[in-house]
Design a protein around this motif. Structure first.
Motif, PDB file in Angstrom:
ATOM      1  N   SER A 101       0.914  -1.146  -0.060  1.00  0.00           N
ATOM      2  CA  SER A 101       0.060   0.020  -0.043  1.00  0.00           C
ATOM      3  C   SER A 101       0.922   1.029  -0.128  1.00  0.00           C
ATOM      4  CB  SER A 101      -0.731   0.006   1.135  1.00  0.00           C
ATOM      5  OG  SER A 101      -1.166  -1.257   1.662  1.00  0.00           O
ATOM      6  N   TYR A 102      -0.006   2.210  -0.800  1.00  0.00           N
ATOM      7  CA  TYR A 102       0.904   3.707  -0.394  1.00  0.00           C
ATOM      8  C   TYR A 102      -0.217   4.430   0.391  1.00  0.00           C
ATOM      9  CZ  TYR A 102       3.634   2.168  -4.432  1.00  0.00           C
ATOM     10  OH  TYR A 102       4.478   1.342  -5.153  1.00  0.00           O
ATOM     11  N   GLY A 103       0.279   4.584   1.460  1.00  0.00           N
ATOM     12  CA  GLY A 103      -0.745   5.410   2.290  1.00  0.00           C
ATOM     13  C   GLY A 103      -1.896   4.561   2.609  1.00  0.00           C
ATOM     14  N   SER A 104      -2.993   4.898   2.314  1.00  0.00           N
ATOM     15  CA  SER A 104      -4.386   4.139   2.260  1.00  0.00           C
ATOM     16  C   SER A 104      -4.620   3.379   1.060  1.00  0.00           C
ATOM     17  CB  SER A 104      -5.300   5.121   2.841  1.00  0.00           C
ATOM     18  OG  SER A 104      -5.939   6.125   1.833  1.00  0.00           O
ATOM     19  N   VAL A 105      -3.792   3.751   0.163  1.00  0.00           N
ATOM     20  CA  VAL A 105      -3.970   3.018  -1.245  1.00  0.00           C
ATOM     21  C   VAL A 105      -3.739   1.591  -1.317  1.00  0.00           C
ATOM     22  CG1 VAL A 105      -4.031   3.335  -3.722  1.00  0.00           C
ATOM     23  CG2 VAL A 105      -4.305   5.439  -2.231  1.00  0.00           C
ATOM     24  N   HIS A 106      -4.374   0.676  -1.566  1.00  0.00           N
ATOM     25  CA  HIS A 106      -3.974  -0.727  -1.566  1.00  0.00           C
ATOM     26  C   HIS A 106      -3.465  -0.799  -3.231  1.00  0.00           C
ATOM     27  CE1 HIS A 106      -5.008  -1.738   2.452  1.00  0.00           C
ATOM     28  NE2 HIS A 106      -6.056  -1.293   2.021  1.00  0.00           N
ATOM     29  N   ASP A 153      -3.190  -5.850  -3.608  1.00  0.00           N
ATOM     30  CA  ASP A 153      -3.917  -6.246  -2.692  1.00  0.00           C
ATOM     31  C   ASP A 153      -4.209  -7.812  -2.518  1.00  0.00           C
ATOM     32  OD1 ASP A 153      -5.853  -6.563  -0.420  1.00  0.00           O
ATOM     33  OD2 ASP A 153      -7.405  -5.158  -1.493  1.00  0.00           O
TER      34      ASP A 153
END
Lengths: 244, 247
Positions: free
Chosen positions: A13-18, A21
């Motif tokens: 993930s980049y921050g809250s972006v998966h 996944d």
């Protein structure tokens, strides 16, 4: 059959972006595997996590039974890679780039032979930067093949090529496949995928939404062409149902 | 070994094709030597000195090639390769960071040494320069200076996250060293406080050694600069390999 590549439970993930996944991939030796998905679906991130050029948050990766994060130098004696961006020194010639790549490996192939196989024999003294798009792509396949690899990764190898150049590249890849090379590729062209791939996985927002053969992909969709089926898989569910 | 020698050969060709280092590391020291030769002529270093100002400056001029190649050429090329993702491509081959860095070090060292030879040739032919001190001693000092300056360059090359940062670090390291260490402005004409400041820089210590050995003067406390420069070299090289960034 022996597996060439196993990816289990891969997360990034980049921050809250998966970006990636919970991905599972398994490729047998001698197989051509295609990773498909729209731009931004996570194809390149997945490849980079697999190769170890990006760190992943969770999961396991084994290429030819080797963990690329821990035994990098040993692994890349046997694995050839072509990245999406072409990266080479300014003012370097075709022959120099091949020679210096050749020198990095213990058991490399003769690159002269590869160059003539890929129709680049006359380009020896040319600057890499002055090659046409198709010639560059062919050169990068040559570079990926110099180590005499058991497995190659080709990221969007035909993007930006004209129809003729794409056909040429396919021809070469089919040859390599017949020789038993395992190939991991990404592509945006479904005609290419149909010709080359034994198995495909379709990525959407970092998740694999389909895995199987091209035939299965078509059969499980309401369409009879891979491109239509692919779009059907990757579209938002709502729109997909409307199109039914 | 084949990998290393091929890398050095190819990178040297690319560097010469690029001309930047030919200008900064090879041509510039020669030009400085010529200018100093014309301006200073046979003027003595100071009244009653046993040597000329030009003779005194020789060591400093010889070190310009080390600095240009070591703290400018080396880090900028590696940072550029990082920016162009060439290092990323290297990461998916069996090559090690040490080999990448050392190949660049050798390429730049060759250019530093060429510049030394040319500076010597120009000084000897046009300005009648003769080294009065020990040649071996001078070369030893030269190698030591090269080691410490290149190790700083390696550290910047290994860890600078991008070209911009590498550029800034190079400017911060390169120009003060070039100007205040005595490489271009003679150390002897600087006011005391500036000399004190300059003494902190490893190049200043190095130039003192070069000066002393080339003039054949007894050097006081030669032990301290040698130890300081060696520690610096080991430290910087360790950091460059340990914290090497591929991307």
């Amino acid at each position: 059959m022996v597996t060439a590549l196993v990816v289990e439970n891969l997360h990034k993930s980049y921050g809250s972006v998966h970006a990636v996944d919970d991905i599972h991939i398994s490729v047998n030796r001698g197989e051509v595997f295609g990773l498909l998905g729209a731009n931004g679906a996570g194809k390149s991130t997945t490849i980079e996590c697999i190769l170890g050029t990006k760190k992943y948050d969770k999961g396991t990766v084994r290429i030819l039974g080797i963990d690329p994060q821990r035994r990098r130098k040993e692994l890349f004696e046997k694995v050839g890679v072509q990245f999406q961006e072409s990266n080479y020194q300014d003012r370097i010639t075709v022959a120099e780039l091949c020679e210096v790549t050749h020198a990095l490996y213990r058991n490399p192939t003769d690159y002269e032979q590869l160059l003539s196989q890929f129709g680049l024999a006359e380009k020896h003294k040319s600057l890499v930067s002055e090659l046409s798009g198709g010639q560059k792509q062919r050169l990068f396949i040559v570079l990926a093949l110099i180590p005499n690899p058991e497995l190659v990764f080709l990221d969007e190898i035909t993007t930006g090529l004209d129809a003729k150049a794409r056909r040429d590249v396919w021809k070469h890849l089919v040859n390599l496949k017949n020789k038993g090379l395992t190939i991991f590729l990404t592509s945006h062209y479904m005609d290419e995928v149909e010709v080359l791939c034994d198995k495909i996985s379709i990525l959407k927002k970092g998740r694999i939404i389909f895995h199987g053969t091209v035939k299965q992909a078509i059969k499980n969709s309401p369409y009879d062409k891979l491109e239509d089926a692919y779009l059907w898989y990757t579209e938002e569910e709502g729109t997909a149902h409307e199109s039914l | 070994m084949r990998a290393f020698s091929t890398m050095v050969k190819t990178e040297l060709k690319l560097s010469l094709r690029g001309m930047d280092m030919v200008i900064f590391a090879i041509a510039m020291p020669v030009v400085v030597a010529i200018i100093l030769g014309i301006i200073l002529g046979n003027k003595l270093a100071f009244e009653g000195a046993g040597y000329t100002f030009f003779e005194q400056s020789f060591g400093a001029v010889a070190s310009i090639g080390i600095c240009a190649a070591g703290v400018m050429g080396l880090p900028l090329v590696v940072a550029d390769y990082r920016h162009k993702k060439i290092l990323k491509r290297c990461k998916v081959t069996p090559v090690s960071p040490t080999m990448i860095l050392l190949a660049q070090v050798v390429v730049n060292m060759i250019q530093s040494i060429v510049s030394l030879i040319l500076v010597y040739a120009v000084s000897a032919v046009f300005f009648g320069y003769r080294m009065s001190g020990s040649v071996i001693g001078f070369l030893g000092a030269y190698l030591l200076v090269m080691l410490s300056i290149y190790s700083i360059g390696m550290m910047v090359a290994g860890v600078a996250p991008n070209i911009k940062m590498a550029n800034i670090l190079c400017v911060i390291l390169y120009f003060p060293m070039l100007i205040f260490s005595g490489a271009t402005l003679p150390y002897e004409i600087m006011p005391m406080p500036l000399q004190k400041f300059a003494d902190v820089m490893p190049l200043t210590q190095g130039i003192k050694l070069l000066k002393g050995t080339s003039l054949g003067m007894p050097i006081e406390n030669v032990f301290i600069p040698i130890v300081v420069m060696c520690i610096l070299a080991v430290l910087c090289m360790g950091i460059s390999v340990r914290y090497f960034r591929w991307e």
